[in-house]
Write a protein that holds these residues in place. Structure first.
Motif, PDB file in Angstrom:
ATOM      1  N   VAL B 407      29.724  15.524  67.868  1.00 59.14           N
ATOM      2  CA  VAL B 407      29.071  15.185  66.862  1.00 59.14           C
ATOM      3  C   VAL B 407      27.953  16.053  66.842  1.00 59.14           C
ATOM      4  N   ARG B 408      27.276  16.246  68.183  1.00 56.22           N
ATOM      5  CA  ARG B 408      25.993  16.655  68.187  1.00 56.22           C
ATOM      6  C   ARG B 408      26.074  18.411  68.013  1.00 56.22           C
ATOM      7  N   LEU B 409      27.495  18.856  68.095  1.00 55.34           N
ATOM      8  CA  LEU B 409      27.423  20.383  67.920  1.00 55.34           C
ATOM      9  C   LEU B 409      27.181  20.691  66.318  1.00 55.34           C
ATOM     10  N   MET B 410      27.436  19.768  65.551  1.00 62.23           N
ATOM     11  CA  MET B 410      27.174  19.743  64.037  1.00 62.23           C
ATOM     12  C   MET B 410      25.939  20.791  63.940  1.00 62.23           C
ATOM     13  N   LEU B 411      24.936  20.384  64.811  1.00 64.20           N
ATOM     14  CA  LEU B 411      23.647  21.176  64.648  1.00 64.20           C
ATOM     15  C   LEU B 411      24.049  22.772  64.745  1.00 64.20           C
ATOM     16  N   THR B 412      24.530  23.123  65.588  1.00 60.29           N
ATOM     17  CA  THR B 412      24.955  24.613  65.855  1.00 60.29           C
ATOM     18  C   THR B 412      25.811  25.278  64.694  1.00 60.29           C
ATOM     19  N   LEU B 413      26.659  24.379  64.079  1.00 68.44           N
ATOM     20  CA  LEU B 413      27.312  25.009  62.862  1.00 68.44           C
ATOM     21  C   LEU B 413      26.370  25.032  61.698  1.00 68.44           C
ATOM     22  N   THR B 414      25.676  24.200  61.731  1.00 65.46           N
ATOM     23  CA  THR B 414      24.691  24.325  60.251  1.00 65.46           C
ATOM     24  C   THR B 414      23.795  25.542  59.876  1.00 65.46           C
ATOM     25  N   PRO B 415      23.446  26.325  60.871  1.00 66.11           N
ATOM     26  CA  PRO B 415      22.988  27.538  60.430  1.00 66.11           C
ATOM     27  C   PRO B 415      24.080  28.605  59.906  1.00 66.11           C
ATOM     28  N   ILE B 416      24.988  28.731  60.744  1.00 65.97           N
ATOM     29  CA  ILE B 416      26.029  29.613  60.112  1.00 65.97           C
ATOM     30  C   ILE B 416      26.644  29.228  58.739  1.00 65.97           C
ATOM     31  N   VAL B 417      26.760  28.133  58.431  1.00 67.81           N
ATOM     32  CA  VAL B 417      27.283  27.559  57.141  1.00 67.81           C
ATOM     33  C   VAL B 417      26.296  27.904  56.207  1.00 67.81           C
ATOM     34  N   CYS B 418      24.860  27.643  56.728  1.00 61.57           N
ATOM     35  CA  CYS B 418      23.768  28.255  55.473  1.00 61.57           C
ATOM     36  C   CYS B 418      24.154  29.763  55.321  1.00 61.57           C
ATOM     37  N   VAL B 419      24.129  30.538  56.176  1.00 56.05           N
ATOM     38  CA  VAL B 419      24.247  31.738  56.437  1.00 56.05           C
ATOM     39  C   VAL B 419      25.466  32.204  55.578  1.00 56.05           C
ATOM     40  N   SER B 420      26.387  31.854  55.798  1.00 59.03           N
ATOM     41  CA  SER B 420      27.797  32.018  55.082  1.00 59.03           C
ATOM     42  C   SER B 420      27.841  31.705  53.687  1.00 59.03           C
ATOM     43  N   ALA B 421      27.441  30.374  53.286  1.00 65.12           N
ATOM     44  CA  ALA B 421      27.393  29.951  52.029  1.00 65.12           C
ATOM     45  C   ALA B 421      26.119  30.714  51.262  1.00 65.12           C
ATOM     46  N   ALA B 422      25.205  31.320  51.852  1.00 63.42           N
ATOM     47  CA  ALA B 422      24.320  32.066  51.026  1.00 63.42           C
ATOM     48  C   ALA B 422      24.667  33.544  50.587  1.00 63.42           C
ATOM     49  N   ILE B 423      25.678  33.802  51.662  1.00 66.78           N
ATOM     50  CA  ILE B 423      26.252  35.412  51.159  1.00 66.78           C
ATOM     51  C   ILE B 423      27.129  35.112  50.178  1.00 66.78           C
ATOM     52  N   ALA B 424      27.974  34.005  50.218  1.00 65.05           N
ATOM     53  CA  ALA B 424      28.942  33.804  49.122  1.00 65.05           C
ATOM     54  C   ALA B 424      28.073  33.474  48.053  1.00 65.05           C
ATOM     55  N   LEU B 425      27.189  32.873  47.707  1.00 61.80           N
ATOM     56  CA  LEU B 425      26.554  32.533  46.376  1.00 61.80           C
ATOM     57  C   LEU B 425      25.693  33.670  46.110  1.00 61.80           C
ATOM     58  N   SER B 426      25.000  34.474  46.877  1.00 62.23           N
ATOM     59  CA  SER B 426      24.347  35.714  46.756  1.00 62.23           C
ATOM     60  C   SER B 426      25.260  36.625  45.880  1.00 62.23           C
ATOM     61  N   LYS B 427      26.484  36.671  46.612  1.00 59.93           N
ATOM     62  CA  LYS B 427      27.585  37.691  45.973  1.00 59.93           C
ATOM     63  C   LYS B 427      27.933  37.037  44.632  1.00 59.93           C
ATOM     64  N   LEU B 428      28.038  35.886  44.464  1.00 57.87           N
ATOM     65  CA  LEU B 428      28.232  35.330  43.017  1.00 57.87           C
ATOM     66  C   LEU B 428      27.324  35.610  42.015  1.00 57.87           C
ATOM     67  N   PHE B 429      25.959  35.325  42.386  1.00 61.56           N
ATOM     68  CA  PHE B 429      25.019  35.636  41.553  1.00 61.56           C
ATOM     69  C   PHE B 429      24.548  37.025  41.384  1.00 61.56           C
ATOM     70  N   ASP B 430      25.146  37.907  42.366  1.00 55.76           N
ATOM     71  CA  ASP B 430      25.127  39.501  42.113  1.00 55.76           C
ATOM     72  C   ASP B 430      25.800  39.830  40.859  1.00 55.76           C
TER      73      ASP B 430
END
Lengths: 498, 734
Positions: B407-430
């Motif tokens: 459970v505690r490693l959820m913490l290290t996953l969160t940043p990369i989820v944010c980065v990856s989702a941001a890339i997807a979303l910004s591509k979409l917005f592009d």
């Protein structure tokens, strides 16, 4: 004139000293016993002893009994010592004192000397003794011995088995010399009850009967016309018949029990050529803490090399592998004077979960170098973690003169183990019949600080590696210089050609 | 945007963009900090949970003494009587950071700030910095707009907030910031092959090592990235320069932390980095050989050397491990691969709730809609697959696995989820936010058909944008809701609702710890289960036997054995360890489920691990295998000290009726009321959550304490006058 007044002053001060140290002693008895005529020697010994301030309680005298207490309402002792003679009536005494009162009295450093016999065993007293692990034989049980009995000269029917109840004991039966000192003459007389005692380690058996004695319910055997011994009719047999048992609680208060009042009587005193009297007097003075008393006067332990205290750590403690010295001073009271205690079995334990050391301490003289008086007198032991010292007396006179009377023991230099933790320095000296000495103090032993390890160049094994490092550095410098300066032109030229 | 404003001065555009960016950053940081303040506003400025109490205590030590003393701190008030070499067994980064801030505030700005407030607010402060680091990292991946999105996501994503609310003064609070900074710097140094950037990476890596044990993640991720790039045939001199520089400086620097010491060259966890370092030398050599010889010869050379290296590598690793030169893999590492490993072999690791496998809803709970944008982002990165994209892909894949295991490693996953989702979303917005074609076409004349086509385009674009706009709004709602409801409880103070809906605070812990502080001698030793060790040390300032730094399994098992044995056995253990007080948590009265009886089986298991002959887990269950505390409970259970302490005087609370344990929903009839002989009740808190018992002294008469209480009971009970004297059944006196 001056001299005589000075002497008077000394006498007055001495007598006041005696008054101050004399302990309140209460003797509880009932009318079944005639103290004045039958026990005059015993009473005389007590009254003549300036250590005691003797008072009496006759439990059959109801006016006296009315105001009687041994504990006040705050469960504090009203007396220091208590002697309880056999009490035939159950209710009078029991109304005022319960077994738990006796327990509390003892826990408050009150000492009790209990006498019972084969005809009277008070319930509360019995319950109290049972809690200690002493089980005196009940009413009508009496000890007999058909082999070693005492026979009075004017007695006629010396073959009657009923009369074999006065035991003739040899002084070899005395089991503890810390309580009753050795008597050269052989004879001791005893008549009365005996006890079974449990294996409680705090009990010190003082006198047991010979192997041929047995404790037997005479009355029952007559009622049922039984002549042989059986399990129901005997209480204890042979060596397991204990006649006198003493007890010292973990708080060092003392209790003694004796199963015969006649043992103290004038008659037995004279018949035993005063051997009984010697035993009783020893027993009384042991029980009332006038004998075999040990006392720790002073304890110290400290780091031998005070310069190795790390000044960068505020209030530095011991560290691993430090050398320390532990010293202790012990006095003994033998009934007359305080004197140095001599022993070769005094041990110091250094414990963290398990004992890391168990050192037998060695006796030393007061001028020995290992005592810290000169070097460390300026240190404040309450805040210094590498120097612990503790005095156990209230007066503030010079420590060295105070310790002149003590036996001083040292551990000499001890190297602390290669292990950090909170170590207990523990003295636990428990010998039967002597005051238990118990002292425990914890000290921190820290790990080595980052720069307290030996440096690499101090370790001979590491020189191989140091040499290789520096030679590599040196060769590398030469190599790069060669590349950069001497072969530079050629190198560049070839590069250009390519 | 720039194309439409040809008539505007470009200088103005630049400054407007800058202004906008600053405004965005200020609001992101504002959101990040303010959303973490729920607990301070609701409760007070207080340190949370368990581990933060130790960090707080260590920080106080650092602030009150010198750095040298802190580094060589031997703590005699924990792990009695072993003590703890605290200076050498902690990650000092967190304490040094807050001490630095505190000193800066006091000595430079002359602000008289309490160190506690610095500690409480450190995590929110660093979450702002994390947002900036994430922005920089994502910018390297795609562009600024993706970076800003990622920064906004990480600022409020609950997965990260869970460990960084105000008061959660834990290593992770600054470690995630350092993780993102290090990764950003690594990407930069790898991209440009710059020694300078690699050295800076190594410096931040060192800071990370000083701050959190999770640095091993970086130690393995960067070599893995390099290894994958090598396998993809993307070796170049930039990679060589950046990796070797980072590895050499970073490793030597990390060895300066006493707790890490020689691990980087001895522990298996660090071997991958060393291996890749060696591999890189070989590859560089191969590259050099390749430029000198023909391709056929090179192929032969390659095959031969690969086989040789593999054999040497495997044998070397196995040999060194067997010889004991390399430390074997740690238990936590094994439990990463086999989730049931810990349960079987190391109960002490398994007993920690945060080491349990994650439940699936937790992924949605912690990251909301980012979790399904995350694979999309990874897919988009595959489309382009630059060197740095490989890094994100590896990070994403590895961490999704790890987060599923613990459970505690959820913490290290969160940043990369944010980065990856941001890339997807910004591509979409592009694509969908690009209205430039409509503006351009305005100047030309167009047909009707083209117009309707344009309308459809506009509608479709707007519908997509609105949908995702809505998602974003809901994301903010969700994050706020989760933060406020799930992650803002200090767990030292519990909140509950009264019947009329008003909030009630259950403050039993602090009540009890304060009682300890005021009513017990300063050198009293308190025994409790290890969970409460740090809190007792921090709040009550008393010596504890075990605490949350579970470094000595034997000592913990000793405490476990004392808790689960019968009174006679326990008394020996208590005396051996000089215990003065025993503290337990009991939730049966108000229904607090996290109490010691519910953790009891872990104590039994850990004790059983050491003394399998004396403690048997099976005996604590009923014949039918149920865990019961009522009249059907097993004899061993009823005789255990923990049971007795929990229910001592509990049933009397119900005036002769059956007592009801509201946690386990079981009825206890009055005959079960336990008898305690070796302990006496010293304190019970208002809601009975904390119960403290005092260990009785030895009986001066040498009786055991059971006999003493039987004797005392006889005196008060009926029939105390026993006239009939029975002969005692005793062994012969020896």
């Amino acid at each position: 004139m001056l001299f005589s007044s000075l002497l008077l002053l000394v006498l007055i001060s001495l007598s006041s000293l005696v008054l101050a140290t004399s302990k309140k002693l209460l003797l509880v008895h009932d009318e079944s016993i005639d103290l004045k005529s039958d026990y005059s020697v015993f009473i005389g010994d007590l009254a003549g002893n300036s250590n005691y301030q003797l008072s009496y309680l006759n439990v059959d005298d109801l006016t006296q009994l009315l105001a009687f207490k041994i504990l006040n309402e705050n469960v504090q002792n009203l007396y220091d010592n208590l002697i309880i003679f056999p009490l035939q009536s159950q209710k009078n005494f029991n109304r005022k004192v319960s077994s738990s009162d006796l327990i509390n009295f003892n826990n408050n450093n009150g000492n009790i000397f209990i006498i019972t016999n084969d005809l009277s065993l008070n319930t509360e007293v019995r319950l109290f003794l049972n809690q200690l692990g002493i089980y005196p034989s009940p009413k009508y049980y009496k000890i007999f011995d058909h082999f070693n009995y005492y026979q009075q000269e004017n007695q006629e029917d010396n073959n009657s088995e009923d009369l074999h109840d006065t035991l003739k004991l040899s002084t070899n039966e005395i089991l503890n010399n810390n309580i009753v000192s050795k008597i050269d003459d052989e004879l001791i007389l005893y008549k009365g009850a005996s006890a079974i005692i449990s294996n409680n380690e705090l009990i010190v058996p003082v006198l047991s009967s010979s192997r041929t004695a047995f404790n037997f319910n005479k009355k029952k055997s007559i009622d049922y016309d039984l002549t042989s011994l059986s399990e129901d009719l005997t209480w204890s047999l042979g060596n397991q018949n204990y006649l006198i048992a003493s007890f010292q609680s973990l708080l060092n208060s003392r209790v003694s029990w004796i199963g015969s009042n006649l043992f103290l009587s004038n008659e037995f005193y004279s018949n035993s050529k005063d051997n009984n009297r010697k035993v009783v007097n020893d027993l009384i003075s042991w029980t009332f803490q006038n004998k075999s008393i040990l006392k720790i006067d002073y304890i110290e332990y400290y780091k031998t090399n005070n310069n190795s205290v790390n000044k960068r750590i505020s209030n530095d403690s011991f560290k691993e592998l430090d050398e320390i010295i532990y010293n202790i001073a012990i006095e003994e009271f033998d009934g007359k004077v305080w004197k140095p205690y001599v022993a070769n079995d005094l041990q110091l334990e250094i414990i963290m979960l398990d004992p890391y050391y168990r050192i037998t301490l060695k006796p030393i003289e007061l001028d020995s170098k290992v005592l810290s008086f000169n070097d460390y007198s300026s240190l404040d032991s309450t805040s210094n973690l590498t120097f612990y010292s503790q005095r156990f007396d209230s007066n503030n006179n010079n420590l060295i003169s105070r310790l002149k009377n003590s036996g001083i023991y040292t551990s000499n230099k001890v190297r602390l183990p290669d292990q950090h933790g909170i170590f207990k320095f523990k003295i636990n000296y428990e010998r039967k019949g002597l005051t238990f000495l118990k002292h425990e103090h914890s000290s921190i032993v820290r790990n080595l600080a980052s720069e307290e390890f030996s440096k690499s160049w101090e370790i001979s094994n590491s020189r191989v590696y140091l040499t290789s490092i520096f030679s590599l550095l040196f060769v590398w410098l030469i190599f790069t210089n060669l590349v950069l300066y001497s072969i530079k032109d050629k190198f560049l030229k070839t590069k250009k050609n390519v | 945007m720039l194309s439409i404003s040809k008539n505007i001065d470009p200088q103005v555009v630049v400054s407007v963009v800058l202004l906008l960016k600053i405004a965005i950053f200020v609001s992101i940081i504002g959101a990040a900090i303010s959303s973490r303040l729920f607990s301070v506003i609701r409760f007070e400025s207080i340190i949370h949970e368990f581990d933060p109490w130790f960090n707080y205590r260590a920080t106080q030590k650092l602030v009150n003494s010198s750095y040298y003393e802190f580094f060589n701190w031997f703590d005699d008030r924990t792990w009695y009587p072993l003590g703890r070499v605290t200076g050498g067994t902690l990650y000092p980064g967190l304490m040094i950071t807050s001490a630095f801030i505190w000193n800066f505030l006091r000595k430079v700005l002359r602000l008289p700030v309490d160190i506690r407030n610095v500690c409480v607010l450190l995590a929110p402060l660093f979450s702002g910095l994390t947002a900036i680091a994430t922005y920089l990292f994502t910018k390297e991946m795609k562009d600024e707009s993706a970076g800003l999105l990622a920064a906004a996501f990480i600022a409020i994503a609950p997965g990260y907030i869970s460990r960084s609310v105000a008061g959660s003064y834990d290593n992770e609070a600054i470690a995630i910031t350092l993780l993102m900074v290090t990764f950003y710097l690594w990407i930069r140094s790898m991209k440009y092959g710059s020694i300078f950037w690699s050295a800076v990476t190594a410096v931040f890596y060192f800071y990370m090592v000083a701050a959190w044990g999770g640095y091993v993640f970086i130690t393995n991720l960067i070599p893995l990235h390099v290894f994958v790039l090598l396998c993809m045939g993307r070796y170049n001199h930039k990679l060589y320069t950046s990796y070797t520089t980072w590895y050499a400086i970073g490793t030597i620097a990390s060895m300066q932390i006493p707790f890490v010491g020689f691990l980087p060259i001895r522990s298996n966890d660090h071997m991958a980095a060393l291996g890749v370092f060696g591999l890189l030398q070989l590859v560089a050599f191969g590259d050099y050989v390749k430029s000198k010889v023909s391709s056929v010869q090179f192929r032969f050379f390659l095959i031969f050397s690969i086989i040789l290296i593999t054999i040497i590598g495997i044998f070397g690793l196995v040999g060194l491990t067997m010889a004991g030169l390399i430390a074997p893999w740690t238990g936590r590492f094994y439990s990463l691969w086999d989730t049931s490993y810990a349960k079987i072999h190391i109960p002490i690791i398994a007993s920690v709730s945060e080491h349990q496998p994650t439940a699936w809803p937790a992924f949605f709970f912690d990251t909301q809609f980012l979790i399904w944008l995350f694979p999309a982002g990874i897919y988009l990165l595959f489309q382009e697959l630059k060197n740095e994209h490989v890094f994100v892909i590896i990070y994403g894949v590895l961490c999704s696995y790890f987060a599923g295991v613990m459970v505690r490693l959820m913490l290290t996953l969160t940043p990369i989820v944010c980065v990856s989702a941001a890339i997807a979303l910004s591509k979409l917005f592009d694509v969908y936010m690009d209205f430039s074609e409509f503006i351009k076409q305005k100047s030309k004349s167009e047909t009707v058909k083209a117009n309707s086509n344009k309308l459809i385009k506009i509608v479709s674009k707007f519908s997509v944008i609105l949908t995702f706009g809505l998602y974003l709004v809901y994301f903010v709602y969700h994050c706020t809701w989760v933060t406020s409801n799930a992650y803002s409880s200090p767990s030292v103070v519990l909140a509950s609702r009264a019947a009329d809906g008003s909030q009630q605070l259950i403050d039993d812990y602090r009540e009890a710890y304060y009682w300890l502080r005021m009513n017990t001698p300063t050198d009293a030793k308190i025994m409790s289960w290890w969970d409460y060790g740090y809190q007792i040390g921090g709040m009550a300032d008393r010596t504890t036997l075990v605490d949350n730094n579970t470094w000595n399994n034997t000592h913990i098992a000793t405490v476990g054995k004392a808790m689960c044995s019968s009174e006679e056995v326990s008394y020996g253990i208590l005396k051996e360890n000089d215990v003065d007080y025993v503290l337990i948590i009991f939730g049966g009265v108000i229904g607090f489920s996290g109490d010691d009886l519910n953790k009891f089986l872990w104590m039994v298991r850990i004790a059983e691990g050491l003394w399998p002959d004396e403690v048997k887990e099976r005996l604590f269950f009923t014949a039918r295998g149920e865990y019961r505390v009522d009249d059907q409970a097993s004899e061993t259970m009823k005789n255990s000290l923990m049971y007795k302490m929990s229910y001592y005087n509990f049933i009397e609370l119900y005036n002769g009726r059956d007592g009801i344990d509201r946690v386990r929903n079981q009825k206890l009839n009055p005959s079960l009321s336990p008898e305690l002989n070796i302990l006496e009740e010293a304190f019970t808190s208002e809601n009975w959550i904390v119960r403290i018992y005092k260990v009785k002294k030895e009986d001066p008469f040498g009786r055991d304490l059971k006999e003493v209480s039987q004797f005392d009971k006889q005196l008060t009970g009926a029939g105390r006058k026993k006239r009939i004297v029975k002969k005692p059944q005793l062994d012969l006196h020896i």
